[in-house]
Structure formats: C-alpha cells, structure tokens
Design a protein around this motif. Sequence first.
Motif, short mmCIF file in Angstrom:
data_model
loop_
_atom_site.label_atom_id
_atom_site.label_comp_id
_atom_site.label_asym_id
_atom_site.label_seq_id
_atom_site.Cartn_x
_atom_site.Cartn_y
_atom_site.Cartn_z
N SER A 141 64.31 42.63 43.87
CA SER A 141 64.25 41.21 44.80
C SER A 141 62.75 40.90 44.48
O SER A 141 61.76 41.55 44.26
N THR A 142 62.51 40.00 45.08
CA THR A 142 60.77 39.00 45.16
C THR A 142 60.48 40.05 46.36
O THR A 142 58.91 39.92 45.44
N ASN A 143 60.61 40.20 47.03
CA ASN A 143 59.45 40.77 48.02
C ASN A 143 59.83 42.00 47.96
O ASN A 143 58.55 42.71 48.07
N GLN A 144 60.53 42.95 47.13
CA GLN A 144 60.34 44.28 47.01
C GLN A 144 59.52 44.22 45.42
O GLN A 144 58.81 45.04 45.08
N LEU A 145 59.10 43.39 43.44
CA LEU A 145 58.78 43.63 43.64
C LEU A 145 57.37 42.89 43.56
O LEU A 145 55.87 43.55 43.51
N CYS A 146 56.95 42.44 44.55
CA CYS A 146 55.71 41.44 45.54
C CYS A 146 54.99 42.96 46.53
O CYS A 146 53.59 42.70 46.17
N GLU A 147 55.27 43.36 47.01
CA GLU A 147 55.19 44.87 47.30
C GLU A 147 54.53 46.00 46.55
O GLU A 147 54.11 46.60 46.80
N ARG A 148 55.71 45.88 45.10
CA ARG A 148 55.57 46.86 44.32
C ARG A 148 53.39 46.85 43.65
O ARG A 148 52.58 47.40 43.48
N ASN A 149 53.35 45.51 43.82
CA ASN A 149 52.64 44.60 42.92
C ASN A 149 50.70 44.52 43.40
O ASN A 149 49.99 45.44 43.62
N SER A 150 51.92 44.68 45.26
CA SER A 150 50.29 45.07 45.69
C SER A 150 49.95 46.58 46.50
O SER A 150 48.74 46.66 46.21
N ASN A 151 51.05 47.56 46.72
CA ASN A 151 50.31 48.55 46.57
C ASN A 151 49.79 49.07 45.19
O ASN A 151 48.87 50.07 45.19
N VAL A 152 50.61 48.84 43.98
CA VAL A 152 49.71 48.82 42.41
C VAL A 152 47.68 48.68 42.65
O VAL A 152 47.04 49.06 42.10
N THR A 153 47.18 47.33 43.48
CA THR A 153 46.34 46.43 43.70
C THR A 153 45.62 47.38 43.89
O THR A 153 44.23 47.67 43.92
N ILE A 154 45.65 47.59 45.56
CA ILE A 154 44.96 48.47 46.21
C ILE A 154 45.09 50.19 45.85
O ILE A 154 43.75 50.19 45.76
N ASN A 155 45.91 50.72 44.98
CA ASN A 155 45.47 51.29 44.35
C ASN A 155 44.18 51.70 43.26
O ASN A 155 43.02 52.35 42.91
N ILE A 156 43.90 50.15 42.77
CA ILE A 156 43.56 50.01 41.96
C ILE A 156 41.94 50.31 42.43
O ILE A 156 40.84 49.73 42.34
N VAL A 157 42.23 49.34 44.08
CA VAL A 157 40.45 48.34 43.87
C VAL A 157 39.44 49.49 44.82
O VAL A 157 38.56 50.59 44.97
N ARG A 158 40.49 50.96 45.10
CA ARG A 158 40.52 52.28 45.51
C ARG A 158 39.92 53.33 44.24
O ARG A 158 39.51 53.38 44.98
N GLU A 159 40.13 52.61 43.44
CA GLU A 159 39.79 53.51 41.87
C GLU A 159 38.52 53.12 41.90
O GLU A 159 37.74 53.89 41.90
N ILE A 160 38.65 51.73 41.68
CA ILE A 160 37.28 51.25 41.34
C ILE A 160 36.84 51.63 42.55
O ILE A 160 34.98 52.44 42.24
N VAL A 161 36.26 51.85 44.42
CA VAL A 161 35.39 52.25 45.35
C VAL A 161 35.10 54.10 44.55
O VAL A 161 33.72 54.06 44.87
N THR A 162 35.87 54.56 44.50
CA THR A 162 35.45 55.64 44.83
C THR A 162 34.71 56.32 43.33
O THR A 162 34.07 57.04 43.40
N SER A 163 35.57 55.88 42.14
CA SER A 163 34.96 56.00 40.82
C SER A 163 32.83 55.67 40.43
O SER A 163 32.38 55.94 40.38
N GLU A 164 33.08 54.46 41.83
CA GLU A 164 31.97 53.80 41.83
C GLU A 164 30.50 54.85 42.22
O GLU A 164 29.59 55.04 42.03
N ARG A 165 31.89 55.41 43.70
CA ARG A 165 30.56 56.22 44.51
C ARG A 165 30.50 57.21 43.82
O ARG A 165 28.64 58.20 43.06
N ASP A 166 31.64 57.75 42.93
CA ASP A 166 30.60 58.91 42.12
C ASP A 166 29.88 59.14 41.01
O ASP A 166 29.10 59.36 40.71
N TYR A 167 29.99 57.85 40.38
CA TYR A 167 28.76 56.92 39.44
C TYR A 167 27.27 57.08 40.26
O TYR A 167 26.95 57.55 39.50
N LEU A 168 27.21 56.45 41.66
CA LEU A 168 26.34 56.55 42.12
C LEU A 168 25.61 58.26 42.21
O LEU A 168 23.83 57.59 42.18
#
Length: 280
Positions: free
Chosen positions: A87-114
């Motif tokens: 459903s539209t709501n399920q698809l939006c929720e899945r995309n939202s979960n994916v995006t926050i995981n990518i944001v977490r990866e950006i943050v954690t990888s930058e912390r390791d890089y620093l």
Amino acid sequence: IKGLFESVKNIKNRRSIQKDCENKKLFENCKLLNKDSFSVEDITELVNSLPINKYSDHEDDNDNDETLPKLQMENAKIFQDPDQLLSTNQLCERNSNVTINIVREIVTSERDYLGTLRLLCSDFRYFVKQSCQEWRLPKQDTVLNFSNLPEICKLSEDLIRDFEVCLHTWDSCQKIGDVFVRHGPSLDVYTEYLKNFSAMNNHFDECCHKYPEFGKLVSKFEKLPKCRSLRIKHFLLKPVQRLPQYKLLLGEYLKHLDEESEDFSDTVEALRIVSEVLKH
C-alpha cells in the motif's frame, strides 16, 4: 514415441484423459511401449487416441475460456512488481526506514573517517615530534602535513558536527542533503589532495629510505594498537576513497526520496557537487 506418449499424460485437458483412462481406451496403447520397433499403423493409432483429436472444438473452447483467465491471474501475481503489492503507506514507511539507515551510515562512516584523519594529523605528528627532539627531519612539517590533509580533517570535523545534528533532529526535519550543499565549496580541498597524492606518497617513501631514523619511527608507530596492524599509506588512501563513498551514499539516498520530499532538491544538488569534484 515414448516422448509423445508422455506428452499425452501432461496435456491440459486432464478431465478428458481421465475419461479415457476409465474406459480403458487410451492407455491400452501402453503395450506399444513394449515394442522394439514401431510401424506406421502404431503411430497412427497413438496419434488418433490423443484427446485433442477425440473431443469437440466446442468443449475445448469452453475449457480454454475458463482456464486462460486463471492462468493470466496466476502469472500476474508471479511477475507483479513487489512494490505494487504494498500500500502507499507501507511503501512510504519502507522508504523512510531505508533513508534513516542511509543517514546513519553517513554519520557513522564520517565518524570513523575523522578518526583516521586525526590519527595522521595529530597522533602521528605528535609521535614523530616527541621522538625526534634532538633530531629533525628536513622539511618535517611538509612531510607530516601530507599535502593539505589538515584542511580535510577540519572539513570532516565540520561535516560530522552537522551530520549528527541532522540525525538527532530527524523526526522533525528529515534533511541531510543541505549539509553537503552548504559545505560544497569546501570540498575543493580534495582536489588538491588528489592531485598531489602520488607525489606525496613517493616523497614519504623517499624520506623513509633516505632517513633511517624516520623510517624506524614510522614502523614503530604502525605497530601501535591504534593502527590495527595497518600501514600509514593505508590511512593516506582514505581521503581518496571518501568522495566516491559520498556519491554512492547520496545516490542511494536519492533513490528512496519522493520528488515532493523537502530534501529532494538539495540531495540532487549535493550529488552534482560531489560528482563535479570527482571529475577534477
């Protein structure tokens, strides 16, 4: 002939075949299979016993009319895009979960890089200076600066600060592309590092061979636990890899954003900025 006989068993019109089985008409021809050779009459007898030759076109058409829609529906379920089953709501929720995981990866990888950048710009520099109080490497500051690595370290410190703010305020403001846009002009520091990378590595190797005292210090530092048995040149490669990592993460992040998302336009611009720097 055996293959032809087997195909009879698998014909779609199973009901017709069962009728023949009950009347012992079709499968009496099983005795044909025991022959070493087949005559024209044998083949003719087997072909004539096929259900397609025994039942009317009217009956076959009726069966096809019932079977074809069922097959089409089953095939549609098999080949349907999985996203269309959500459903539209399920698809939006899945995309939202994916995006926050990518944001977490950006943050954690930058912390390791620093952490890697500080290892080179602070820890290694301090280690060499403390160990060489009575002896100084010619052009020591130039060697220990590793081109403009301190500038890259400063940029990473600014980025990680803003990235972590984005992560902590994600529930109220789901944006991170604007951070790259805001720091876009500063990403040019990578251009100088990439241009000087080969010459910098060659000069570092030359210093290690030309000045044995310095070479011993490098080996001694590389054996420290914080280096995890990795060489200095391994850490020097990290800034070269960071820009492609930004591009990969931003591209994946953009895939899961709707065009109406508040971060869509900034992410497109961020991806363009990173790609332009990589071209140089």
